[in-house]
Design a protein around this motif. Structure first.
Motif, PDB file in Angstrom:
ATOM      1  N   ALA A 148       0.827  -1.210   0.000  1.00 24.36           N
ATOM      2  CA  ALA A 148       0.000   0.000   0.000  1.00 24.36           C
ATOM      3  C   ALA A 148       0.861   1.260   0.000  1.00 24.36           C
ATOM      4  O   ALA A 148       0.531   2.253  -0.666  1.00 24.36           O
ATOM      5  N   LEU A 149       1.973   1.242   0.733  1.00 26.94           N
ATOM      6  CA  LEU A 149       2.837   2.417   0.793  1.00 26.94           C
ATOM      7  C   LEU A 149       3.653   2.597  -0.483  1.00 26.94           C
ATOM      8  O   LEU A 149       3.984   3.727  -0.859  1.00 26.94           O
ATOM      9  N   LEU A 150       3.959   1.501  -1.135  1.00 26.13           N
ATOM     10  CA  LEU A 150       4.810   1.564  -2.329  1.00 26.13           C
ATOM     11  C   LEU A 150       4.015   1.716  -3.619  1.00 26.13           C
ATOM     12  O   LEU A 150       4.617   1.930  -4.677  1.00 26.13           O
ATOM     13  N   ARG A 151       2.686   1.584  -3.556  1.00 21.11           N
ATOM     14  CA  ARG A 151       1.885   1.608  -4.779  1.00 21.11           C
ATOM     15  C   ARG A 151       2.003   2.933  -5.541  1.00 21.11           C
ATOM     16  O   ARG A 151       2.087   2.911  -6.785  1.00 21.11           O
ATOM     17  N   PRO A 152       2.015   4.117  -4.893  1.00 16.53           N
ATOM     18  CA  PRO A 152       2.193   5.353  -5.683  1.00 16.53           C
ATOM     19  C   PRO A 152       3.519   5.388  -6.442  1.00 16.53           C
ATOM     20  O   PRO A 152       3.554   5.749  -7.622  1.00 16.53           O
ATOM     21  N   MET A 153       4.591   5.011  -5.785  1.00 18.45           N
ATOM     22  CA  MET A 153       5.893   4.967  -6.458  1.00 18.45           C
ATOM     23  C   MET A 153       5.894   3.939  -7.584  1.00 18.45           C
ATOM     24  O   MET A 153       6.442   4.187  -8.672  1.00 18.45           O
ATOM     25  N   ASP A 198      11.001  -5.860 -14.955  1.00 14.71           N
ATOM     26  CA  ASP A 198      11.209  -5.117 -13.710  1.00 14.71           C
ATOM     27  C   ASP A 198      12.659  -5.213 -13.247  1.00 14.71           C
ATOM     28  O   ASP A 198      13.203  -4.250 -12.688  1.00 14.71           O
ATOM     29  N   ALA A 199      13.297  -6.378 -13.444  1.00 15.23           N
ATOM     30  CA  ALA A 199      14.702  -6.519 -13.051  1.00 15.23           C
ATOM     31  C   ALA A 199      15.590  -5.580 -13.859  1.00 15.23           C
ATOM     32  O   ALA A 199      16.509  -4.955 -13.313  1.00 15.23           O
ATOM     33  N   ALA A 200      15.328  -5.471 -15.170  1.00 14.28           N
ATOM     34  CA  ALA A 200      16.110  -4.552 -16.001  1.00 14.28           C
ATOM     35  C   ALA A 200      15.836  -3.101 -15.623  1.00 14.28           C
ATOM     36  O   ALA A 200      16.754  -2.280 -15.530  1.00 14.28           O
ATOM     37  N   LEU A 257       6.442   0.402 -12.584  1.00 15.23           N
ATOM     38  CA  LEU A 257       6.916  -0.899 -12.098  1.00 15.23           C
ATOM     39  C   LEU A 257       5.739  -1.855 -11.959  1.00 15.23           C
ATOM     40  O   LEU A 257       4.623  -1.443 -11.640  1.00 15.23           O
ATOM     41  N   GLU A 258       5.999  -3.132 -12.179  1.00 16.43           N
ATOM     42  CA  GLU A 258       4.943  -4.127 -12.125  1.00 16.43           C
ATOM     43  C   GLU A 258       4.752  -4.725 -10.736  1.00 16.43           C
ATOM     44  O   GLU A 258       3.747  -5.364 -10.481  1.00 16.43           O
ATOM     45  N   SER A 259       5.707  -4.556  -9.845  1.00 20.11           N
ATOM     46  CA  SER A 259       5.648  -5.229  -8.550  1.00 20.11           C
ATOM     47  C   SER A 259       6.092  -4.288  -7.448  1.00 20.11           C
ATOM     48  O   SER A 259       6.979  -3.446  -7.631  1.00 20.11           O
ATOM     49  N   ALA A 260       5.463  -4.443  -6.269  1.00 15.24           N
ATOM     50  CA  ALA A 260       5.891  -3.685  -5.095  1.00 15.24           C
ATOM     51  C   ALA A 260       7.269  -4.132  -4.631  1.00 15.24           C
ATOM     52  O   ALA A 260       8.002  -3.357  -4.005  1.00 15.24           O
ATOM     53  N   GLU A 261       7.642  -5.387  -4.926  1.00 15.13           N
ATOM     54  CA  GLU A 261       8.986  -5.869  -4.607  1.00 15.13           C
ATOM     55  C   GLU A 261      10.038  -5.013  -5.299  1.00 15.13           C
ATOM     56  O   GLU A 261      11.070  -4.678  -4.722  1.00 15.13           O
ATOM     57  N   THR A 262       9.778  -4.651  -6.541  1.00 16.08           N
ATOM     58  CA  THR A 262      10.728  -3.844  -7.302  1.00 16.08           C
ATOM     59  C   THR A 262      10.838  -2.445  -6.717  1.00 16.08           C
ATOM     60  O   THR A 262      11.936  -1.874  -6.643  1.00 16.08           O
ATOM     61  N   ALA A 263       9.697  -1.870  -6.301  1.00 18.68           N
ATOM     62  CA  ALA A 263       9.726  -0.532  -5.707  1.00 18.68           C
ATOM     63  C   ALA A 263      10.539  -0.519  -4.416  1.00 18.68           C
ATOM     64  O   ALA A 263      11.335   0.396  -4.173  1.00 18.68           O
ATOM     65  N   ARG A 264      10.366  -1.538  -3.574  1.00 23.81           N
ATOM     66  CA  ARG A 264      11.145  -1.607  -2.340  1.00 23.81           C
ATOM     67  C   ARG A 264      12.630  -1.805  -2.645  1.00 23.81           C
ATOM     68  O   ARG A 264      13.489  -1.170  -2.017  1.00 23.81           O
TER      69      ARG A 264
END
Length: 415
Positions: free
Chosen positions: A86-91, A134-136, A97-104
């Motif tokens: 929820a916190l990473l969704r705006p970023m 997302d990795a790239a 980005l396709e995943s919150a994992e990538t944003a973190r």
């Protein structure tokens, strides 16, 4: 529309495989010849090799280990837990980005630096938790030098202006974002012509090919070797997903996180020391410009040499080093990113980064109050001798203890 015969397709595949095999053999031959020549040069000028080793070791103890080792441990612990989506969704939405994992992982990369970025990209992609796109994109947006190096070392120690170091750090993040935007824009414009998707099969009769409408302008970051169509959905098959996941090790707690961080830190220090030796040996036997050799091989040595010039040349030379990164950093990216490594995309993004960083620093430096003249009182090749700060000494002590403990475990298991 003519359909190529299976015979011609098979011949084309065989020719392509033979060509790739020959290219691989040629590269291996060149690498072996370069290694042999370097070994001869080390024997010819052992004093220069010793100076390079001493300089690289001092850099690791004073800068690399205190800035990277704690973040490696933190990243191992954080990646084992689910991200706060929820916190990473705006970023995530703003950056595409396709995943919150990538944003973190991107936030951790901006704090930990390029080695943390590459390690997270390789781990998350290898575990199947993010797509190759997302990795790239993570490597394009997150590959930067950490704030400890840029603000403390480059800004405070080399340029003599901490505020200028803050500007440099913020500008390189802005250049990363700009380079990522340019790459995504070109991907939307050019479409499927940038990366040709490959068909895959898992032996179960399910095979597929990523279609242009599935990628929808994201083909520059698309998974070129692990996407198939299954029941109308695109499924990512990581090359290392069936193997033992590196992220599973982080779930074992703090001891395993420290052990993994020790291995990663040793790999980084090995790259730094080796290329410091290469630079010292080359400068001892060839009439090469020292600043060009330093900047091409290792980012910290390049920044130190340019800072010794003083004035605007010091500032914009350090900017160039932060964009080019150097062979040592590229070797670390290749080591940690693994299957997620995209060299052509990274080369293009760093070229865009070089232009954008120069422009951003030129604009931001003029807005700083007072004089921002960059200068240094150190000569180009002076290695100052001083005691380690308490935090650096503590980090070095913990690292050495963990390394000795791991070595003792290896010896005990071999008996």
């Amino acid at each position: 529309m003519a359909v190529p015969s299976p015979h011609k397709t098979c011949q084309s595949s065989i020719r392509s495989e033979v060509r790739n095999t020959n290219n691989g053999k040629n590269r291996q031959g060149l690498a072996a010849a370069a290694a042999l020549a370097f070994g001869v040069l080390v024997l010819a000028v052992p004093e220069a090799a010793a100076r390079g080793f001493a300089g690289g070791t001092a850099l690791c103890l004073q800068s690399v280990l205190p800035s990277l080792f704690p973040f490696f441990v933190v990243c191992e612990l954080l990646t084992a837990a689910p991200p706060p989506a929820a916190l990473l969704r705006p970023m995530q939405w703003v950056l595409g980005l396709e995943s919150a994992e990538t944003a973190r992982a991107l936030l951790l990369s901006w704090v930990g630096g390029y080695a943390v970025c590459a390690r997270l990209a390789g781990q998350l992609y290898g575990a199947g938790r993010i797509t190759r796109r997302d990795a790239a994109l993570l490597q394009v947006l997150g590959c930067c030098s950490g704030p400890g190096f840029v603000i403390g070392c480059v800004g405070g120690a080399l340029l003599g202006n901490v505020r200028l170091g803050v500007v440099l750090y913020a500008a390189q993040i802005g250049a990363n974002l700009g380079a990522g935007a340019v790459c995504q824009l070109l991907s939307h414009i050019v479409g499927a012509n940038i990366v040709r998707p490959l068909a895959v099969s898992d032996g179960s009769g399910l095979s597929g090919k990523a279609q242009p409408h599935q990628l929808d302008g994201r083909t520059m970051f698309a998974p070129t070797d692990c996407t198939r169509e299954v029941s109308g959905h695109s499924k990512v098959l990581s090359p290392t997903r069936c193997g033992e996941s590196l992220l599973a090790e982080g779930a074992k707690g703090l001891p395993q996180a420290i052990s993994s961080a020790v291995t990663s830190s040793l790999s980084v220090c090995g790259c730094v020391v080796f290329f410091r030796i290469v630079g010292a040996v080359l400068l001892a036997v060839l009439p090469l410009p020292p600043m060009a050799v330093s900047a091409a091989l290792e980012v910290s040595a390049g920044c130190a040499d340019f800072a010794a010039l003083g004035g605007a040349a010091a500032l914009y030379g350090c900017c160039a080093c932060l964009s080019v990164l150097g062979v040592s950093v590229w070797a670390q990216l290749r080591l940690f990113a693994g299957a997620a490594y995209r060299p052509r995309l990274l080369v293009f993004s760093r070229a865009v980064h070089l232009v954008l960083l120069q422009l951003l620093v030129r604009v931001c430096a003029q807005l700083l109050p007072g004089s921002v003249t960059a200068c240094s009182t150190l000569a180009a090749r002076v290695l100052p001798v001083f005691r380690l700060p308490p935090d650096a000494a503590a980090a070095g002590f913990v690292f050495l203890c963990a390394a000795l403990y791991k070595a003792r475990q290896s010896l005990y298991n071999n008996k």
